[in-house]
Design an enzyme around this catalytic site. Structure first.
Site: not given
Ligand code: ADP
Length: 160
Positions: A17, A41
């Protein structure tokens, strides 16, 4: 003033992130990290815990604001006068869900555009869920999350 919104569960925030956040702040004048509870989730951290972790990690970057929100993302975007949503794409398996979500948001509000960004390759296999699972099983996730997040994860495991 070019403002974008980076929405997600951030349960917890990972270096993947943060890689996307760094890239987005190179393009935009202001980035709002919008933390939301996921409908599908079950969270490990409360929204307030996620907020305070993220705030302490990004506090030196004045371009970033961190806000908790509930409800429709397009309404949040309208409130904050932004029409750009940032999402991260790691692997092909992200694509289908993200594609549908982007088109749904655009059909709800034609002004909204979703901008996809790719993290550094070293982060493409990282997800909040995997980081939680590895920690719960006793593995070390220090290369995938900031120190403060690792400490909070270990605290959660200890208290469980
Ligand atoms: P959500 O439940 O909305 O998918 P997340 O916190 O899992 O929330 O992810 C938020 C955003 O960040 C999404 O677009 C996801 O694809 C992206 N994301 C999550 N992990 C990574 C990573 N390791 N690298 C790049 N982007 C990521």
């Amino acid at each position: 003033m070019r403002r974008a919104i980076y929405p997600g569960s951030f349960d917890p925030i990972t270096n993947g992130h943060l890689d996307i956040i760094d890239r987005a702040t190179m393009i935009f004048d202001e980035l709002i990290i919008a933390i939301t509870s996921s409908t599908s989730k079950k969270g490990m951290f409360s929204l307030d815990e996620r907020l305070s972790m993220i705030e302490s990690i990004v506090e030196d970057n004045k371009k970033i604001k961190v806000i908790i929100f509930e409800g429709l993302l397009i309404d949040f975007a309208k409130n904050y006068q932004s029409s750009i949503i940032i999402r991260g794409l790691r692997v092909l398996s992200d694509f289908e869900y993200e594609f549908k979500m982007a088109l749904m948001n655009r059909s709800l509000d034609s002004n909204i555009n979703t901008l996809f960004m790719m993290p550094h390759e070293k982060y493409t296999h990282i997800s909040s869920s995997l980081v939680k699972e590895v920690t719960l099983l006793g593995g070390n996730v220090s290369q995938y999350v900031p120190q403060i997040v690792q400490n909070k994860l270990l605290q959660k495991v200890k208290n469980n």
